[in-house]
Design a protein around this motif. Structure first.
Motif: not given
Length: 279
Positions: A220-232
């Motif tokens: 249920g987390a709100d990750l709208r517009g988040a930068d996820l480059i390289g996230a594991d």
């Protein structure tokens, strides 16, 4: 290369097409016995599941047989580029002496370059990045040219230096894209969030570049517009999370996570088949 060609560097060209590849990821890359792989395999040695026609003998049962790592891997189209263009369709099994080794050395280099092509193409599609259009297009053009170098030049290429140059542009792109998100934006670059309890967390516009989110609870987390480059995101729980507008998120990252029918995704990605069907 024209700008028009640059803008079309997406879709099938930047996704693995096993039908046009000589099973390079199943030979060139090493893996170790773990939760992701059922056995050890050194680089340059064919996986025992690789058939003579370069297809996987257990493709439909990879997860059940302990090869989850194979199901979350994507070469971003590097496999068919190396097989059909760099080496002109010459099979590593039947090619000249020494060519197989060179092909296996070239493949991971081109894979890195193709991943950069994916990020640069996505950056060009972000409205907020318009001030960087010229620089992004030039970086895209240069990266594509590098993928077309002869094998010996690709082996000698300092791909790390090129990645660092491109990352300057991608970081600026991230700043511009996230600036439009209201409120305080969390900076969790490189953060150790392994197993973190982030259920329902407000991560709108956050930077999670290189963050360790292994087995994190992002239900249920709100990750709208988040930068996820390289996230594991291995085994991260994205059930009912909102990833709308999240950027620099790749299909392999998503495939490594867990989610549901209620997980909202960027339009460029597809819902992994192994996710549960809850709504």
């Amino acid at each position: 290369m024209s700008d028009q060609t640059d803008d079309r560097l997406d879709g099938a060209r930047l996704r693995g097409d096993c039908a046009d590849c000589f099973g390079l990821c199943c030979v060139a890359l090493p893996f170790a016995a773990s939760a992701d792989f059922a056995l050890d395999k050194p680089a340059g040695k064919p996986c025992p599941n690789l058939r003579d026609d370069h297809r996987c003998g257990i493709h439909t049962g990879l997860r059940q047989k302990g090869f989850t790592g194979c199901t979350v891997y994507d070469c971003f189209g590097a496999g068919q580029k190396v097989s059909q263009i760099t080496f002109g369709g010459q099979d590593w099994r039947t090619g000249p002496a020494g060519q197989a080794r060179q092909m296996f050395e070239v493949f991971p280099v081109v894979r890195q370059l193709h991943e950069l092509l994916w990020y640069l193409t996505e950056a060009l599609a972000l409205p907020a990045a318009r001030p960087l259009t010229a620089g992004l297009r030039e970086a895209l053009r240069k990266t594509e040219q590098l993928t077309l170098l002869p094998p010996d030049e690709l082996v000698a290429l300092d791909v790390g230096a090129h990645r660092r140059d491109v990352d300057v542009l991608l970081l600026r792109t991230s700043e511009l894209a996230r600036a439009g998100t209201r409120g305080k934006k969390k900076d969790r670059r490189g953060a150790d969030l392994v197993g973190a309890r982030l259920k329902g967390a407000d991560l709108r516009g956050a930077t999670l570049r290189g963050a360790w989110l292994i087995a994190a609870d992002l239900t249920g987390a709100d990750l709208r517009g988040a930068d996820l480059i390289g996230a594991d995101l291995r085994d991260a729980n994205l059930t009912d999370a909102d990833l709308t507008g999240a950027f620099f998120l790749t299909q392999p990252q998503l495939d490594a996570a867990r989610g549901s029918a209620g997980t909202r995704l960027p339009a460029s990605l597809v819902r992994p088949a192994h996710w549960t069907a809850r709504s």
